[in-house]
Design a protein around this motif. Sequence first.
Motif, PDB file in Angstrom:
ATOM      1  N   ILE A 125     -17.334  86.204 -40.362  1.00  0.00           N
ATOM      2  CA  ILE A 125     -16.684  85.761 -39.064  1.00  0.00           C
ATOM      3  C   ILE A 125     -17.705  85.416 -38.103  1.00  0.00           C
ATOM      4  O   ILE A 125     -18.747  85.922 -37.724  1.00  0.00           O
ATOM      5  CB  ILE A 125     -16.043  86.871 -38.593  1.00  0.00           C
ATOM      6  N   ILE A 126     -17.484  84.071 -37.646  1.00  0.00           N
ATOM      7  CA  ILE A 126     -18.469  83.398 -36.611  1.00  0.00           C
ATOM      8  C   ILE A 126     -17.867  83.285 -35.395  1.00  0.00           C
ATOM      9  O   ILE A 126     -18.647  83.026 -34.350  1.00  0.00           O
ATOM     10  CB  ILE A 126     -18.800  82.125 -37.069  1.00  0.00           C
ATOM     11  N   VAL A 182     -20.614  88.124 -36.699  1.00  0.00           N
ATOM     12  CA  VAL A 182     -22.133  88.170 -37.023  1.00  0.00           C
ATOM     13  C   VAL A 182     -22.740  87.312 -35.992  1.00  0.00           C
ATOM     14  O   VAL A 182     -22.354  86.554 -35.237  1.00  0.00           O
ATOM     15  CB  VAL A 182     -22.263  87.465 -38.151  1.00  0.00           C
ATOM     16  N   GLU A 183     -23.860  87.424 -35.972  1.00  0.00           N
ATOM     17  CA  GLU A 183     -24.874  86.842 -34.865  1.00  0.00           C
ATOM     18  C   GLU A 183     -25.634  85.543 -35.832  1.00  0.00           C
ATOM     19  O   GLU A 183     -26.317  86.049 -36.827  1.00  0.00           O
ATOM     20  CB  GLU A 183     -25.935  87.700 -34.299  1.00  0.00           C
ATOM     21  N   MET A 184     -25.800  84.538 -35.353  1.00  0.00           N
ATOM     22  CA  MET A 184     -26.455  83.288 -36.153  1.00  0.00           C
ATOM     23  C   MET A 184     -27.845  83.276 -36.050  1.00  0.00           C
ATOM     24  O   MET A 184     -28.513  83.486 -34.650  1.00  0.00           O
ATOM     25  CB  MET A 184     -25.724  81.930 -35.681  1.00  0.00           C
ATOM     26  N   ILE A 251     -29.133  87.704 -44.377  1.00  0.00           N
ATOM     27  CA  ILE A 251     -29.393  87.806 -42.974  1.00  0.00           C
ATOM     28  C   ILE A 251     -30.856  88.198 -42.949  1.00  0.00           C
ATOM     29  O   ILE A 251     -31.561  88.487 -44.028  1.00  0.00           O
ATOM     30  CB  ILE A 251     -28.555  89.182 -42.309  1.00  0.00           C
ATOM     31  N   ASN A 252     -31.477  88.171 -41.703  1.00  0.00           N
ATOM     32  CA  ASN A 252     -33.152  88.534 -41.477  1.00  0.00           C
ATOM     33  C   ASN A 252     -33.121  89.952 -41.350  1.00  0.00           C
ATOM     34  O   ASN A 252     -32.161  90.673 -41.140  1.00  0.00           O
ATOM     35  CB  ASN A 252     -33.576  87.640 -40.779  1.00  0.00           C
ATOM     36  N   ILE A 253     -34.212  90.503 -40.666  1.00  0.00           N
ATOM     37  CA  ILE A 253     -34.477  91.550 -40.463  1.00  0.00           C
ATOM     38  C   ILE A 253     -33.709  92.040 -39.083  1.00  0.00           C
ATOM     39  O   ILE A 253     -33.824  93.272 -38.689  1.00  0.00           O
ATOM     40  CB  ILE A 253     -35.794  92.352 -40.507  1.00  0.00           C
ATOM     41  N   TYR A 254     -33.342  91.019 -38.334  1.00  0.00           N
ATOM     42  CA  TYR A 254     -32.837  91.175 -37.144  1.00  0.00           C
ATOM     43  C   TYR A 254     -31.405  91.242 -37.162  1.00  0.00           C
ATOM     44  O   TYR A 254     -30.834  91.250 -36.047  1.00  0.00           O
ATOM     45  CB  TYR A 254     -33.281  90.376 -36.293  1.00  0.00           C
ATOM     46  N   GLY A 255     -30.891  91.126 -38.337  1.00  0.00           N
ATOM     47  CA  GLY A 255     -29.407  91.226 -38.612  1.00  0.00           C
ATOM     48  C   GLY A 255     -28.983  89.785 -38.165  1.00  0.00           C
ATOM     49  O   GLY A 255     -27.649  89.587 -38.162  1.00  0.00           O
ATOM     50  N   GLU A 256     -29.467  88.792 -38.026  1.00  0.00           N
ATOM     51  CA  GLU A 256     -29.021  87.301 -38.028  1.00  0.00           C
ATOM     52  C   GLU A 256     -28.850  86.746 -39.208  1.00  0.00           C
ATOM     53  O   GLU A 256     -29.569  86.627 -40.201  1.00  0.00           O
ATOM     54  CB  GLU A 256     -29.922  86.824 -37.225  1.00  0.00           C
ATOM     55  N   VAL A 257     -27.920  86.079 -39.364  1.00  0.00           N
ATOM     56  CA  VAL A 257     -27.437  85.163 -40.470  1.00  0.00           C
ATOM     57  C   VAL A 257     -28.298  84.071 -40.493  1.00  0.00           C
ATOM     58  O   VAL A 257     -28.189  83.074 -39.643  1.00  0.00           O
ATOM     59  CB  VAL A 257     -26.092  84.867 -40.447  1.00  0.00           C
ATOM     60  N   ILE A 258     -28.902  83.887 -41.641  1.00  0.00           N
ATOM     61  CA  ILE A 258     -29.870  82.464 -41.804  1.00  0.00           C
ATOM     62  C   ILE A 258     -29.425  81.836 -42.981  1.00  0.00           C
ATOM     63  O   ILE A 258     -30.108  80.768 -43.448  1.00  0.00           O
ATOM     64  CB  ILE A 258     -31.438  83.101 -41.825  1.00  0.00           C
ATOM     65  N   ILE A 277     -28.287  78.319 -42.773  1.00  0.00           N
ATOM     66  CA  ILE A 277     -27.122  78.326 -41.817  1.00  0.00           C
ATOM     67  C   ILE A 277     -27.187  77.361 -40.934  1.00  0.00           C
ATOM     68  O   ILE A 277     -26.331  76.859 -40.459  1.00  0.00           O
ATOM     69  CB  ILE A 277     -27.411  79.619 -41.120  1.00  0.00           C
ATOM     70  N   ASN A 278     -28.376  76.576 -40.607  1.00  0.00           N
ATOM     71  CA  ASN A 278     -28.230  75.215 -39.742  1.00  0.00           C
ATOM     72  C   ASN A 278     -27.495  74.251 -40.302  1.00  0.00           C
ATOM     73  O   ASN A 278     -26.601  73.717 -39.752  1.00  0.00           O
ATOM     74  CB  ASN A 278     -29.765  75.008 -39.600  1.00  0.00           C
ATOM     75  N   LYS A 279     -27.447  74.164 -41.673  1.00  0.00           N
ATOM     76  CA  LYS A 279     -26.664  73.079 -42.380  1.00  0.00           C
ATOM     77  C   LYS A 279     -25.282  73.631 -42.166  1.00  0.00           C
ATOM     78  O   LYS A 279     -24.196  72.922 -42.103  1.00  0.00           O
ATOM     79  CB  LYS A 279     -27.180  73.106 -43.963  1.00  0.00           C
ATOM     80  N   ALA A 280     -25.021  74.754 -42.532  1.00  0.00           N
ATOM     81  CA  ALA A 280     -23.655  75.481 -42.685  1.00  0.00           C
ATOM     82  C   ALA A 280     -22.809  75.566 -41.138  1.00  0.00           C
ATOM     83  O   ALA A 280     -21.782  74.906 -41.130  1.00  0.00           O
ATOM     84  CB  ALA A 280     -23.645  76.767 -43.202  1.00  0.00           C
ATOM     85  N   ARG A 281     -23.771  75.597 -40.247  1.00  0.00           N
ATOM     86  CA  ARG A 281     -23.368  75.472 -38.803  1.00  0.00           C
ATOM     87  C   ARG A 281     -22.859  74.205 -38.543  1.00  0.00           C
ATOM     88  O   ARG A 281     -21.707  73.730 -38.002  1.00  0.00           O
ATOM     89  CB  ARG A 281     -24.393  75.809 -37.933  1.00  0.00           C
TER      90      ARG A 281
END
Length: 405
Positions: A125-126, A182-184, A251-258, A277-281
């Motif tokens: 969910i974004i 989630v956080e992007m 996700i990365n180690i900061y919990g951000e979706v990549i 995620i940049n392309k998905a966004r």
Amino acid sequence: MWKQRLTWLAISGFVAGVSFVAGSSSSRWVQGAPAPAAPETSYQVSNASISTNRAATALGPNFIADAVEKASSGVVSINIEKNAPATRSRENSELPPFLRDFFGNRGGRTPGRQTPERGQGSGFIIDSTGILITNDHVVDGADKVTILLKDGTSLKGKVLGVDPLTDIAVVRIQSDKPLPTVEMGDSARLRPGEWVIALGNPLGFSNTVTAGIVSALNRSSSEIQIAGDKRVDFIQTDAAINPGNSGGPLINIYGEVIGINTAIISGAEGIGFAIPINKAREIAYKLIKDGKVIRPYVGVSMVGLTPEILEQMKEDPDFKLPIPSTAKGVYVREVVKGSPAEKGGVLKGDIIIAVDDKEVLDARAVQDAVGNRKVGDPVAFTLLRDKQTKKLSIRTVELQPTPTE
């Protein structure tokens, strides 16, 4: 309006394309923090500004669990039902093999009966109003979409738009209260060797976590043997990805979706792929805004002139046009009948050496150059034909979902 709340997803321009025809266990062990906390950063992804305050983030021995705890409440399971034709095979054989393997079991109809196909995947969910991103192949053709939240809540979903060329889909969850998100992150900042974590519901096991590293970046669809032309440069990871993970976040180690977990290769171990995620966004915003992705189209099938390709051409009895072994550019294999390219004078056998006066050496460069223009714009092609240079102006049209190729 929920659409207005998503303007942070906006990106400038259209990155699109020309229509083509055609870890070992020891590496998981970490003592203490994997790296010092990164400084506070602020960066731009086109029009969408993302700020991440990492200065206060303490990365201890349980950094993976901490990242998962931050992101997992926004990860969902997606169940679909699809009223397939009665003659459809139970094995769903018309799908490419990697999608049949990745999407899991999808029961087809027995001829004469009305049993719907069922499938399962993941998503995230974004926006708290209930907007989620998943893969196109997860919800493609779905007549009923059911979303299962981490806490067990079951909600109805509606597909807002899909983009098969990037395998991205946007779904709206029907909810009368705000939902966890989630956080992007920023996939442009990824480097091979970074830790990543895959979340989802593989093989029906909900809330599953696997971890690994970024194995490589910018893998093309042809490299990973995906059927058709996917307009994505994939992230390769050794984090375990299995059927049912499709559409879930990386996700990365900061919990951000990549990234979005997307594909596996049949028979391979420790190799999975995700959409940045940049392309998905970028694609998600277009689907939310227009319900589809509007792409410019000229209608050629191309291949870059590498030494290997030139050698293959020499050995092909059907290839009669002489090309110097030192030739550089993009060879036109086919021109779609009735397309802007045909109308503009492009011929099979031409070599595209520049688009809008910028040198091109591979098909992706041509695709990107055309994709950066708006539908209806003229595009200048510089061609080599019979050892002579020609310049043509080709006006793009909108690429249709199923163009004549």
